[in-house]
Motif scaffolding. Structure first.
Motif, PDB file in Angstrom:
ATOM      1  N   THR A 185      -3.320  -3.791   2.765  1.00 43.71           N
ATOM      2  CA  THR A 185      -2.867  -2.874   1.719  1.00 43.71           C
ATOM      3  C   THR A 185      -3.749  -1.632   1.684  1.00 43.71           C
ATOM      4  N   ARG A 186      -5.035  -1.836   1.832  1.00 42.78           N
ATOM      5  CA  ARG A 186      -5.966  -0.712   1.781  1.00 42.78           C
ATOM      6  C   ARG A 186      -5.679   0.318   2.877  1.00 42.78           C
ATOM      7  N   LYS A 187      -5.240  -0.149   4.031  1.00 44.74           N
ATOM      8  CA  LYS A 187      -5.018   0.745   5.167  1.00 44.74           C
ATOM      9  C   LYS A 187      -3.886   1.742   4.927  1.00 44.74           C
ATOM     10  N   THR A 188      -2.959   1.413   4.025  1.00 42.15           N
ATOM     11  CA  THR A 188      -1.789   2.274   3.823  1.00 42.15           C
ATOM     12  C   THR A 188      -1.733   2.897   2.429  1.00 42.15           C
ATOM     13  N   MET A 189      -2.788   2.756   1.655  1.00 44.34           N
ATOM     14  CA  MET A 189      -2.798   3.285   0.288  1.00 44.34           C
ATOM     15  C   MET A 189      -2.932   4.798   0.268  1.00 44.34           C
ATOM     16  N   GLY A 192       0.818  -1.208   0.000  1.00 45.99           N
ATOM     17  CA  GLY A 192       0.000   0.000   0.000  1.00 45.99           C
ATOM     18  C   GLY A 192       0.852   1.258   0.000  1.00 45.99           C
ATOM     19  N   ARG A 193       1.900   1.273   0.806  1.00 44.53           N
ATOM     20  CA  ARG A 193       2.795   2.433   0.856  1.00 44.53           C
ATOM     21  C   ARG A 193       3.518   2.627  -0.472  1.00 44.53           C
ATOM     22  N   PHE A 194       3.868   1.520  -1.113  1.00 41.05           N
ATOM     23  CA  PHE A 194       4.621   1.607  -2.366  1.00 41.05           C
ATOM     24  C   PHE A 194       3.797   2.244  -3.482  1.00 41.05           C
ATOM     25  N   LEU A 195       2.493   2.159  -3.394  1.00 42.67           N
ATOM     26  CA  LEU A 195       1.633   2.730  -4.438  1.00 42.67           C
ATOM     27  C   LEU A 195       1.817   4.236  -4.579  1.00 42.67           C
ATOM     28  N   PHE A 253     -11.349  -0.404  -4.578  1.00 46.76           N
ATOM     29  CA  PHE A 253     -12.472  -1.329  -4.468  1.00 46.76           C
ATOM     30  C   PHE A 253     -11.956  -2.628  -3.856  1.00 46.76           C
ATOM     31  N   MET A 254     -12.815  -3.324  -3.127  1.00 47.93           N
ATOM     32  CA  MET A 254     -12.438  -4.579  -2.488  1.00 47.93           C
ATOM     33  C   MET A 254     -13.269  -5.729  -3.059  1.00 47.93           C
ATOM     34  N   PHE A 294      -7.184   3.882 -10.260  1.00 46.63           N
ATOM     35  CA  PHE A 294      -8.002   3.005  -9.417  1.00 46.63           C
ATOM     36  C   PHE A 294      -7.280   1.686  -9.167  1.00 46.63           C
ATOM     37  N   VAL A 295      -7.646   1.048  -8.051  1.00 52.20           N
ATOM     38  CA  VAL A 295      -7.104  -0.270  -7.691  1.00 52.20           C
ATOM     39  C   VAL A 295      -8.248  -1.135  -7.179  1.00 52.20           C
ATOM     40  N   ILE A 296      -8.311  -2.365  -7.673  1.00 49.19           N
ATOM     41  CA  ILE A 296      -9.217  -3.365  -7.129  1.00 49.19           C
ATOM     42  C   ILE A 296      -8.365  -4.377  -6.364  1.00 49.19           C
ATOM     43  N   LEU A 297      -8.612  -4.498  -5.071  1.00 48.77           N
ATOM     44  CA  LEU A 297      -7.855  -5.415  -4.221  1.00 48.77           C
ATOM     45  C   LEU A 297      -8.651  -6.705  -4.045  1.00 48.77           C
ATOM     46  N   VAL A 298      -7.997  -7.842  -4.305  1.00 50.30           N
ATOM     47  CA  VAL A 298      -8.704  -9.125  -4.329  1.00 50.30           C
ATOM     48  C   VAL A 298      -8.101 -10.087  -3.302  1.00 50.30           C
ATOM     49  N   GLY A 299      -8.947 -10.591  -2.408  1.00 46.34           N
ATOM     50  CA  GLY A 299      -8.486 -11.574  -1.436  1.00 46.34           C
ATOM     51  C   GLY A 299      -8.719 -11.128  -0.012  1.00 46.34           C
ATOM     52  N   ASP A 300      -7.949 -11.715   0.888  1.00 53.74           N
ATOM     53  CA  ASP A 300      -8.110 -11.447   2.315  1.00 53.74           C
ATOM     54  C   ASP A 300      -7.008 -10.546   2.864  1.00 53.74           C
ATOM     55  N   MET A 301      -5.746 -10.865   2.561  1.00 57.59           N
ATOM     56  CA  MET A 301      -4.626 -10.122   3.135  1.00 57.59           C
ATOM     57  C   MET A 301      -4.509  -8.700   2.584  1.00 57.59           C
ATOM     58  N   VAL A 302      -5.095  -8.441   1.437  1.00 55.17           N
ATOM     59  CA  VAL A 302      -5.008  -7.096   0.857  1.00 55.17           C
ATOM     60  C   VAL A 302      -5.786  -6.061   1.677  1.00 55.17           C
ATOM     61  N   LYS A 303      -6.524  -6.511   2.688  1.00 49.25           N
ATOM     62  CA  LYS A 303      -7.163  -5.540   3.583  1.00 49.25           C
ATOM     63  C   LYS A 303      -6.107  -4.668   4.256  1.00 49.25           C
TER      64      LYS A 303
END
Length: 475
Positions: free
Chosen positions: A408-412, A386-389, A419-420, A397-406
């Motif tokens: 990623t969303r916190k640091t974007m 998320g920080r690297f973005l 979108f999740m 836009f970014v669509i995050l897919v899965g469980d652990m990417v939650k």
């Protein structure tokens, strides 16, 4: 050289053999791809048992079978109605028997065998090197697809014939001790380590442990064996080796270097320094990883005597490897960059930087899935993503897919629309209204997230897998 009855008997002295062994033997482990005359090896997998497909293999023309002792009666029953010759070979474990057959067959050949491993870029390096061999008109055998396990290596080795001048074997691992097993089987005369990164950490441990496992590819080297390692990677470059090593990379310590690198929207140019010689290299790709795949392949080609002119010419039309930063046209317009084969922190960053380098006025987006097998540090690496973005400011836009990417969303960055989705099917529904004729979308995630299914939904595969001309910027 032929695999005949004596080859089977000598290699598997404890096997029980019924019927007549064929004079020439080929092996198959998939009943769907059996060709007439094959010996079908019935392997037990995690989900299916090959013994259940003996009848199917017979219908495809299998000559006989390698089965486990306890399944001998089942094989006999299937062969009872065959009018022509047939054979059944029963062993304690068909998998171990196949490995032993491959090991014995490999020992009969005195040709260069190039083993390729690394956390990132194994397949791309393999394909690049194979392409150079094609252009040099070499007769060789190469690992098919992603057959980089012990079983995959065995199947590749069993395809070696007397007319082959060399073999190129991809060697992948996910658990400790696997590389030593692979190296004992393959016995590479030259081995490449493309790099060491954070992948398969659940089975391999820390990055230092991963490096140590990768270096086991050299475990069975002989006096004239030569290693090729990524000299920019301290875990590979700063180690003392018991054999000669060629280093490749961008640093001046490397014998095979890329200098004065220039990366634009659709190409990469650099000065190749091959020992004391210098050459200009042009690659039709903006992915920085391609530089390292190319350097490793150049080093291996140089070792086996391929003329540098042939090598440089071949690099002008490199193969596109499916699922590895592969551009596909969307039926409605625009492009999807299919990098869905797998994902690690290092490969995610490289793909996103390549996306940022694409010079276009069009909308940029990304579908990013979970990075699997990162162990206890999984949440940390997803937060880092998320920080690297922030280094991809052109991303809309970014669509995050899965469980652990939650995580990623916190640091974007807050300026990116996010979108999740729980799975690729949900991601398809989210991506559909975002796709326009003026968009370019990167799709990347670990294999188990199945984002290749999303790619196939919107973009058919490219028929021609060789890049022969530059892909123009989408203006």
């Amino acid at each position: 050289m032929h695999r005949n009855a004596n080859f089977i008997k000598d290699t598997l002295p404890h096997a029980h053999i019924e019927g007549t062994l064929p004079q020439s033997i080929n092996f198959s482990i998939d009943s769907r791809t059996v060709t007439p005359g094959d010996l079908f090896v019935a392997l037990r997998g995690q989900k299916v048992d090959g013994h259940e497909f003996i009848k199917d293999a017979l219908e495809k023309g299998a000559y006989g079978f390698i089965v486990s002792h306890e399944k001998l009666d089942l094989a006999r029953a299937q062969c009872a109605h065959i009018k022509g010759p047939w054979c059944i070979i029963s062993v304690a474990d068909p998998f171990n028997a196949l490995i032993e057959l491959a090991r014995t067959w490999r020992a009969q050949f005195n040709i260069p065998v190039i083993g390729i491993t690394g956390s990132i870029g194994k397949t791309s390096t393999k394909q690049t090197l194979a392409h150079i061999m094609d252009c040099a008109h070499k007769r060789y055998i190469v690992s098919a697809g992603n057959q980089n396990t012990l079983l995959g290596a065995a199947l590749t080795l069993l395809k070696i014939r007397s007319e082959h001048e060399l073999a190129i074997i991809e060697m992948g691992i996910s658990k400790r001790g696997e590389m030593a097993q692979l190296a004992r089987l393959v016995q590479p005369t030259t081995a490449i380590i493309t790099g060491v990164g954070h992948s398969h950490m659940e089975g391999l441990g820390s990055i230092c442990d991963i490096a140590q496992e990768k270096r086991d590819i050299f475990k069975y080297f002989k006096e004239d064996s030569i290693g090729i390692v990524n000299g920019d990677n301290p875990l590979l470059a700063s180690v003392g080796y018991m054999h000669p090593v060629i280093k490749f990379g961008t640093k001046t310590i490397n014998q095979v270097q890329a200098r004065k690198i220039q990366i634009s929207s659709d190409r990469t140019t650099f000065i190749l320094k091959l020992y004391r010689q210098k050459f200009t290299v042009n690659l039709l790709d903006c992915h920085e990883g391609r530089i390292f795949h190319t350097l490793a392949s150049i080093a291996a080609a140089h070792l086996i005597g391929i003329p540098i002119a042939t090598v440089l010419s071949s690099l002008e039309k490199l193969p596109v490897v499916a699922g590895r930063y592969e551009r596909r046209a969307i039926t409605s317009g625009g492009y999807i960059i299919n990098d869905s084969y797998n994902a690690s922190p290092e490969s995610m960053k490289a793909a996103l930087l390549a996306l940022e380098k694409i010079d276009t006025f069009n909308i940029k987006g990304a579908v990013l899935g979970d990075m699997k097998e990162l162990g206890v540090n999984s949440a940390f690496w997803h937060r880092q993503l998320g920080r690297f973005l922030r280094k991809v400011p052109s991303l809309a836009f970014v669509i995050l897919v899965g469980d652990m990417v939650k995580w990623t969303r916190k640091t974007m960055p807050v300026n990116i629309q996010v979108f999740m989705a729980k799975n690729w099917e949900e991601a398809v529904a989210l991506l559909q209204p975002l796709l326009t004729r003026d968009c370019v979308v990167l799709v990347k995630g670990s294999r188990s997230v199945a984002l290749d299914q999303l790619v196939n939904t919107f973009a058919p595969a490219i028929p021609d897998k060789i890049i022969t001309k530059p892909i123009e910027p989408m203006l």
